[in-house]
Design a protein around this motif. Structure first.
Motif, PDB file in Angstrom:
ATOM      1  N   ASP A   1      83.267  36.919  23.217  1.00 16.73           N
ATOM      2  CA  ASP A   1      82.600  38.009  23.925  1.00 16.73           C
ATOM      3  C   ASP A   1      81.702  38.768  22.949  1.00 16.73           C
ATOM      4  O   ASP A   1      82.106  39.754  22.345  1.00 16.73           O
TER       5      ASP A   1
ATOM      6  N   ARG B   1      79.092  40.587  23.547  1.00 16.89           N
ATOM      7  CA  ARG B   1      78.756  41.950  23.998  1.00 16.89           C
ATOM      8  C   ARG B   1      79.855  42.934  23.592  1.00 16.89           C
ATOM      9  O   ARG B   1      79.556  44.053  23.153  1.00 16.89           O
TER      10      ARG B   1
ATOM     11  N   ASP C   1      68.444  41.791  28.796  1.00 15.19           N
ATOM     12  CA  ASP C   1      68.821  41.349  30.144  1.00 15.19           C
ATOM     13  C   ASP C   1      69.381  39.930  30.053  1.00 15.19           C
ATOM     14  O   ASP C   1      69.382  39.318  28.974  1.00 15.19           O
ATOM     15  N   ASP C   2      69.861  39.397  31.157  1.00 17.92           N
ATOM     16  CA  ASP C   2      70.521  38.091  31.132  1.00 17.92           C
ATOM     17  C   ASP C   2      69.574  36.979  30.675  1.00 17.92           C
ATOM     18  O   ASP C   2      69.981  36.060  29.956  1.00 17.92           O
ATOM     19  N   ASP C   3      68.318  37.042  31.089  1.00 18.35           N
ATOM     20  CA  ASP C   3      67.362  36.002  30.696  1.00 18.35           C
ATOM     21  C   ASP C   3      67.095  36.044  29.190  1.00 18.35           C
ATOM     22  O   ASP C   3      67.003  34.997  28.535  1.00 18.35           O
TER      23      ASP C   3
ATOM     24  N   ALA D   1      69.153  37.246  26.891  1.00 20.09           N
ATOM     25  CA  ALA D   1      70.375  36.822  26.205  1.00 20.09           C
ATOM     26  C   ALA D   1      70.514  35.304  26.224  1.00 20.09           C
ATOM     27  O   ALA D   1      70.985  34.696  25.251  1.00 20.09           O
ATOM     28  N   LYS D   2      70.096  34.677  27.307  1.00 22.04           N
ATOM     29  CA  LYS D   2      70.224  33.217  27.423  1.00 22.04           C
ATOM     30  C   LYS D   2      69.388  32.501  26.366  1.00 22.04           C
ATOM     31  O   LYS D   2      69.750  31.422  25.892  1.00 22.04           O
TER      32      LYS D   2
ATOM     33  N   GLU E   1      71.563  32.389  23.272  1.00 17.90           N
ATOM     34  CA  GLU E   1      72.971  32.260  23.651  1.00 17.90           C
ATOM     35  C   GLU E   1      73.850  31.718  22.525  1.00 17.90           C
ATOM     36  O   GLU E   1      74.912  32.273  22.219  1.00 17.90           O
TER      37      GLU E   1
END
Length: 531
Positions: free
Chosen positions: A36, A38, A51-53, A55-56, A59
């Motif tokens: 984890d 974060r 944002d999620d994009d 972070a991807k 990754e």
């Protein structure tokens, strides 16, 4: 090239004790190992603004990101006696297209929270001073490229910390961390021992270069600066000379500050020869000069070698890099004494201690009122009552044990050590302390929140009587500090609800509202419409 004086070693000792708290390291490590990242960032007081994009895109790297290790290695200015991070810095961690950055602190002695963010393309270094964020300008003034320094933040690469020095483990120890007897010293230990003993020319000679004494410049200040750089040289001598030979040129320059270069020649012979040259600011980065930065000894190597920091204080990943065969190291919290012995007004020695959130002293309420009246009339209080006043003043001198306790409390607060602060408060320590900058625990609250909406400690401090209007040495209130130091919207709202003044100004005439506007805090500006 940097210096490590005795005073700097003492300041680094304070940095290593407080600036990356053991509880923070343990929590961030546990979260990282659990997958984890974060939560690891949250434990290390790093606000994630991805944002999620975004972070991807990073990754795999984020899965091994050690924010506590990065915090350990980020630049500071120990020569000033401070423990805080060098303010207004940004660090490029990953990416040649989409890029990952760490944004540093805004105010040196304020909250030590960091921010992790990404951009669609690398920031333009040349235009850095004029660059603006989407939500307004940010006060950063230096951009550092850490992309080739993954061992400072990637747990997979952390063991390569000593690679630049050409070392496999920390000198004067075996790979398991056991001290080596002098009879077992190799060339590295002998060279370092000569340097530590002040035999600098002999250290260079042992590494393979005949170097003259530094010159005496006509300007005394230049001579003084050169002397500090020369005696405090942190490059590993042999590694630097090997890198110079690898250049394949007939001369290589080692820069010492802006005005002096040590020119090395004789690359066709077994031993190199050094010659000092004076140079100007514009010539210091010429192509024939060698950057010795990659070959410098890590600061922790010198701190351990010189006895300024015990091995047990090292970050576990640094410990593993220094001693690859040793058992894992785990830092332990160090609780200071909460009592002291001091001489009172009548000459008697009294034992005082912190308990129940106040300094317990052997004086009646009537004696307290008498001393307070004396103080109001311009007189001076002494002994136990003076110590009680000094604790809450931040300026007056305290007995050593109480002075160390106050410093411990406020440094834990500054560096976001919430478990450490709670440990002392639960032990009965008076929360009304002020640090050297006149800041109270309320001024440090933005770095002591377990989550942006966790106001538990804030309410505890207000209930204990801490003043939301208290001003530090710059005239800043806790509310203005929260607005300046990236305090959350929930925190700012709670301070206002507790009576904090939005219109208050600091000593420079800057109001809280102007602070919100200056630093692009649109989430805080919504509060203005509720007035």
């Amino acid at each position: 090239m940097t210096t490590l004086t005795t005073a700097a070693a003492g300041n680094w000792r304070r940095i290593r004790r407080w600036a990356t708290p053991p509880a923070m390291i343990r929590a961030a490590t546990d979260a990282r190992l659990a997958g984890d990242w974060r939560a690891a960032c949250a434990a290390a007081n790093v606000d994630v603004e991805l944002d999620d994009d975004q972070a991807k895109l990073f990754e795999d790297d984020l899965a091994h990101f050690a924010p506590d290790l990065l915090r350990w290695h980020l630049p500071r200015k120990p020569a000033r006696g401070d423990t805080h991070l060098d303010a207004r810095q940004v660090f490029h961690l990953l990416g040649d297209g989409p890029s990952l950055y760490i944004g540093g602190t805004r105010l040196g002695f304020g909250s030590q929270r960091l921010r992790l963010f990404a951009t669609a393309e690398p920031l333009d270094t040349d235009a850095w001073e004029d660059w603006e964020w989407d939500d307004g300008p940010r006060p950063f003034h230096a951009l550092h490229d850490y992309r080739a320094l993954r061992h400072l933040f990637d747990a997979r690469e952390s063991r390569s910390l000593l690679d630049g020095c050409g070392w496999t483990h920390l000198p004067f120890h075996d790979p398991a961390g056991r001290p080596l007897p002098e009879s077992a010293w190799g060339a590295t230990e002998r060279i370092l021992a000569l340097h530590d003993a002040g035999r600098f020319l002999e250290a260079w000679q042992a590494a393979g270069a005949d170097v003259p004494e530094p010159p005496q410049d006509e300007h005394r200040w230049l001579t003084r600066i050169l002397g500090r750089l020369w005696t405090g040289f942190l490059g590993e001598h042999t590694a630097v000379l090997n890198a110079a030979r690898a250049r394949g040129t007939d001369q290589v320059g080692l820069t010492f500050g802006w005005n002096h270069v040590l020119k090395l020649t004789g690359f066709d012979r077994p031993r190199l020869t050094g010659e000092w040259l004076s140079t100007g600011y514009r010539e210091r980065d010429e192509d024939w000069h060698l950057d010795t930065g990659p070959y410098e000894r890590p600061i922790d190597a010198d701190l351990v070698r010189l006895g300024a920091v015990p091995v047990s204080w090292l970050h576990p990943l640094v410990h593993a890099a220094f001693f690859p065969e040793a058992e894992p190291s785990g830092g332990k919290s160090r609780t200071p004494r909460t009592e002291a012995r001091l001489r009172c007004r009548d000459g008697a020695w009294h034992q005082v201690r912190m308990t129940g959130g106040r300094l317990d002293i052997p004086h009646t309420d009537e004696e307290r009122r008498r001393e307070q009246a004396l103080l109001a009339l311009g007189g001076q209080v002494h002994g136990c009552l003076a110590a009680e006043q000094a604790w809450r003043d931040g300026r007056a001198r305290l007995p050593r044990a109480l002075r160390e306790l106050r410093a411990d409390l406020m440094l834990r607060a500054q560096h976001g050590d919430l478990p450490g602060v709670l440990e002392l408060l639960d032990a009965g320590v008076d929360p009304h302390a002020r640090d050297a900058h006149g800041r109270t625990l309320l001024h440090h609250i933005s770095g002591l929140m377990a989550a942006p909406d966790d106001l538990t400690l804030l309410h505890r401090l207000i209930d204990a009587g801490l003043d939301v209007h208290a001003r530090d040495r710059r005239g800043m209130t806790p509310l203005q500090t929260a607005a300046y130091d990236t305090g959350s919207l929930d925190l700012v709202r709670a301070l206002i609800a507790a009576g904090a003044d939005l219109d208050g100004e600091d000593d420079n005439g800057v109001s809280v509202v102007e602070t919100m506007d200056r630093f692009g805090r649109p989430e805080l500006k919504t509060l203005l419409h509720d007035r």
